[in-house]
Design a protein around this motif. Structure first.
Motif, short mmCIF file in Angstrom:
data_model
loop_
_atom_site.label_atom_id
_atom_site.label_comp_id
_atom_site.label_asym_id
_atom_site.label_seq_id
_atom_site.Cartn_x
_atom_site.Cartn_y
_atom_site.Cartn_z
N SER A 55 0.94 -0.81 -0.15
CA SER A 55 -0.36 0.24 -0.55
C SER A 55 0.95 1.25 -0.08
N CYS A 56 0.18 2.53 -0.51
CA CYS A 56 0.93 3.56 -0.31
C CYS A 56 1.40 4.01 0.97
N THR A 57 0.04 2.96 1.93
CA THR A 57 -0.14 3.94 3.70
C THR A 57 1.94 2.84 4.07
N ALA A 58 1.56 1.94 3.95
CA ALA A 58 3.25 0.97 3.80
C ALA A 58 3.90 1.91 3.19
N ALA A 59 4.33 2.84 2.13
CA ALA A 59 5.21 3.07 2.01
C ALA A 59 5.53 4.23 2.59
N LEU A 60 4.72 4.93 2.68
CA LEU A 60 4.95 6.06 3.91
C LEU A 60 5.36 6.07 5.19
N HIS A 61 4.98 5.08 5.27
CA HIS A 61 5.79 4.31 7.12
C HIS A 61 7.22 4.21 7.04
N THR A 81 -6.33 16.12 3.28
CA THR A 81 -5.78 14.63 3.40
C THR A 81 -6.83 13.77 3.33
N PHE A 82 -5.65 12.75 2.89
CA PHE A 82 -6.98 11.01 3.46
C PHE A 82 -5.65 11.28 4.88
N THR A 83 -6.23 9.95 5.52
CA THR A 83 -6.16 9.78 6.96
C THR A 83 -4.22 9.28 6.70
N ALA A 84 -4.14 8.35 5.88
CA ALA A 84 -2.71 7.49 6.19
C ALA A 84 -1.75 8.74 5.37
N THR A 85 -2.24 10.01 5.47
CA THR A 85 -0.48 11.20 5.33
C THR A 85 -0.34 11.15 6.72
N ALA A 86 -1.56 11.31 7.61
CA ALA A 86 -1.02 11.42 8.85
C ALA A 86 -0.70 10.86 9.78
N GLU A 159 7.06 12.86 -0.77
CA GLU A 159 6.22 13.16 -1.44
C GLU A 159 5.17 12.19 -1.39
N ASP A 160 3.87 12.35 -0.76
CA ASP A 160 2.31 11.78 -1.58
C ASP A 160 1.82 11.91 -2.40
N ALA A 161 2.22 11.25 -3.19
CA ALA A 161 1.66 10.93 -4.88
C ALA A 161 0.92 9.74 -4.72
N ALA A 162 0.03 9.80 -3.76
CA ALA A 162 -0.69 8.66 -3.73
C ALA A 162 -1.96 8.90 -5.07
N HIS A 163 -1.81 9.92 -5.49
CA HIS A 163 -3.03 10.09 -6.31
C HIS A 163 -2.20 10.48 -7.68
N ALA A 164 -0.55 10.48 -8.09
CA ALA A 164 -0.24 11.16 -9.03
C ALA A 164 1.05 10.83 -9.56
N PHE A 183 3.90 5.61 -3.91
CA PHE A 183 2.72 5.79 -4.88
C PHE A 183 1.66 4.69 -4.29
N SER A 184 0.36 5.44 -4.81
CA SER A 184 -0.71 4.00 -4.34
C SER A 184 -1.81 3.66 -5.76
N PHE A 185 -1.54 1.81 -5.83
CA PHE A 185 -2.40 1.43 -6.60
C PHE A 185 -3.88 0.60 -6.07
N TYR A 186 -4.11 1.20 -4.65
CA TYR A 186 -5.69 0.98 -4.19
C TYR A 186 -5.40 1.03 -5.82
N ALA A 187 -7.48 0.32 -5.49
CA ALA A 187 -8.50 -0.01 -7.10
C ALA A 187 -8.95 1.14 -7.83
N HIS A 331 -13.05 15.16 -1.33
CA HIS A 331 -11.80 14.15 -1.04
C HIS A 331 -11.72 16.09 -0.70
N TYR A 332 -11.19 16.67 0.57
CA TYR A 332 -11.64 15.34 1.58
C TYR A 332 -12.43 15.51 2.16
N LYS A 333 -12.97 15.46 3.71
CA LYS A 333 -13.18 16.09 5.13
C LYS A 333 -12.55 15.76 5.65
C1 LIG Z 1 -3.74 11.20 -0.41
C2 LIG Z 1 -3.23 10.01 0.00
N1 LIG Z 1 -2.45 8.86 0.88
C3 LIG Z 1 -2.20 7.73 1.03
C4 LIG Z 1 -3.11 6.94 0.54
C5 LIG Z 1 -2.95 5.17 0.79
O1 LIG Z 1 -2.92 4.71 0.02
P1 LIG Z 1 -3.03 2.65 0.36
O2 LIG Z 1 -4.56 2.84 0.40
O3 LIG Z 1 -2.64 2.85 -1.32
O4 LIG Z 1 -2.71 2.39 1.45
C6 LIG Z 1 -4.12 7.61 -0.46
C7 LIG Z 1 -5.68 6.60 -0.51
O5 LIG Z 1 -6.36 6.87 -0.79
C8 LIG Z 1 -4.10 9.06 -0.29
O6 LIG Z 1 -5.74 9.81 -0.97
#
Ligand SMILES: Cc1ncc(COP(=O)(O)O)c(C=O)c1O
Length: 399
Positions: A55-61, A81-86, A159-164, A183-187, A331-333
């Motif tokens: 996951s991108c969450t794992a990459a950020l961690h 942003t999505f909570t994963a970033t924080a 850089e959080d490039a989950a979208h990019a 980067f994220s490859f979520y569905a 995108h997003y609260k």
């Molecule tokens: C800005 C942002 N960062 C991180 C993530 C986490 O990505 P992942 O679901 O691959 O862990 C997301 C997921 O949508 C996201 O939108």
């Protein structure tokens, strides 16, 4: 009634073929296909090293861990942003410092970062988000881009490039500017492996740490043990790592998606251009601001904002569209409004005026490669009717 879902996954390349190859190979977890995916990805973004994760969450961690973020450290994170970033900052016992974003792009800007660096000299790391698929202004010819400012202040950047992906700014791919990019490859992402992510860097030392921590802190991965001349049982544990590796089954899908990445991006761009043209003068609606050419934007999202002239609230608008079969999302609260962050860090909405203005009205419209012009026209007509004060009451009754 017509139905236009918010999101649709497109796997119309060689996904099936590559997955079948993996199934028949007898090796489903991280091995040759993942290695190939990593190599191809480094070529695609122009970075030296890539580490595929689940996951991108794992990459950020892993990125923050490799930079040595520890309990008590502070890390800048945009509130929009999505909570994963924080949350990854909290995994390491460090504390996020939330920043407001620019209205129109939802990005951090050099001006926002410059002020934050002045106000919080104790902060060690910044995580900018390339919101919606548009790259933030990381570099500038006058050395006043976000990366330049951070470098001058001794602040590291993840850089959080989950979208990019694929996205460019000033002729350079996201993934080629900075120290570490995730980067994220979520569905629902621009290319997908179902669940998955990728960390890229040019720094060999960071890469080595990330690679070891990706798989339990073991000094040799299973594939290496299986293929090397040294006995396969022999390995050492050099740190308490994580279980973040990407299996070959997922990498097979990723390889097929990667082959079509630019074609998929172009179709998203077609959707965005349609909206930009058709919704340009709809009263009550602010369209996303693009500071890069349309062809440099990944268009993961097309977020509009209902402004104070809109005759309906954001939630009413979403309901109206849903009643007419059009799926949307938000995108997003912002994180300063989420219970955990708000209470733990005593955050106040008035400290984030731009994010608040976005949040009160933000709605993301459908964008995906298979969204045809007829569907796009239907979405635009539905929006125009939802925001047309004179017609709205009757129109709603007819739905
Ligand atoms: C800005 C942002 N960062 C991180 C993530 C986490 O990505 P992942 O679901 O691959 O862990 C997301 C997921 O949508 C996201 O939108």
């Amino acid at each position: 009634m017509k139905k236009v879902p918010f999101c649709q996954v497109v796997c119309d390349g060689r996904e099936e073929q590559y997955v079948i190859d993996v199934l028949r190979s007898g090796w489903l977890t991280t091995a040759g296909k993942t290695l190939e995916f990593e190599q191809r990805f480094t070529q695609a973004v122009g970075a030296n090293f890539a580490c595929a994760v689940n996951s991108c969450t794992a990459a950020l961690h892993l990125a923050l861990e490799a930079l040595g973020v520890r309990p008590g450290d502070r890390v800048f994170v945009p509130t929009m942003t999505f909570t994963a970033t924080a949350e990854v900052v909290r995994y390491l016992g460090a504390d996020p410092v939330f920043l407001d974003v620019e209205y129109g792009t939802s990005l951090l800007t050099p001006a926002i970062v410059e002020q934050a660096l002045r106000q919080h000299p104790e902060v060690k790391v910044l995580i900018p988000v390339h919101f919606g698929g548009q790259a933030a202004e990381m570099t500038r010819s006058d050395d006043a881009g976000i990366l330049d400012l951070c470098r001058q202040a001794g602040v590291r950047v993840v850089e959080d490039a989950a979208h990019a992906f694929p996205a460019r700014r000033d002729g350079r791919m996201v993934g080629s500017f900075g120290e570490i990019t995730c980067f994220s490859f979520y569905a629902n992402k621009t290319i997908t492996t179902g669940e998955g992510g990728m960390l890229v860097t040019d720094d060999e030392e960071l890469y080595r740490r990330v690679k070891i921590m990706r798989l339990h802190g073991i000094d040799r991965d299973v594939w290496n043990r299986f293929t090397a001349a040294k006995p396969s049982w022999e390995y050492d544990v050099v740190a308490p790592g994580f279980k973040y590796n990407l299996p070959d089954l997922a990498a097979a899908i990723g390889l097929a998606q990667l082959e079509r990445a630019e074609a998929l991006r172009r179709e998203r761009e077609r959707c965005a251009r349609f909206y930009l043209r058709e919704l340009a003068s709809v009263p009550g609606l602010d369209l996303p601001v693009s500071r890069v050419p349309e062809a440099d934007h990944a268009w993961h999202l097309f977020p509009v904002v209902l402004n104070k002239h809109a005759p309906v609230s954001r939630n009413e608008f979403i309901t109206l569209l849903a009643e007419h079969g059009v799926g949307t999302s938000v995108h997003y609260k912002p994180l300063h409004r989420m219970t955990y962050y708000r209470e733990r860090y005593q955050l106040r909405a008035e400290d984030f005026p731009n994010a608040e203005r976005i949040w009160q009205g933000c709605v993301s419209l459908p964008v995906y490669p298979t969204l045809g012009d007829e569907d796009l026209a239907y979405v635009c007509d539905t929006i125009k009717q939802a925001l047309d004060v004179s017609r709205q009451t009757n129109w709603r009754r007819a739905a």
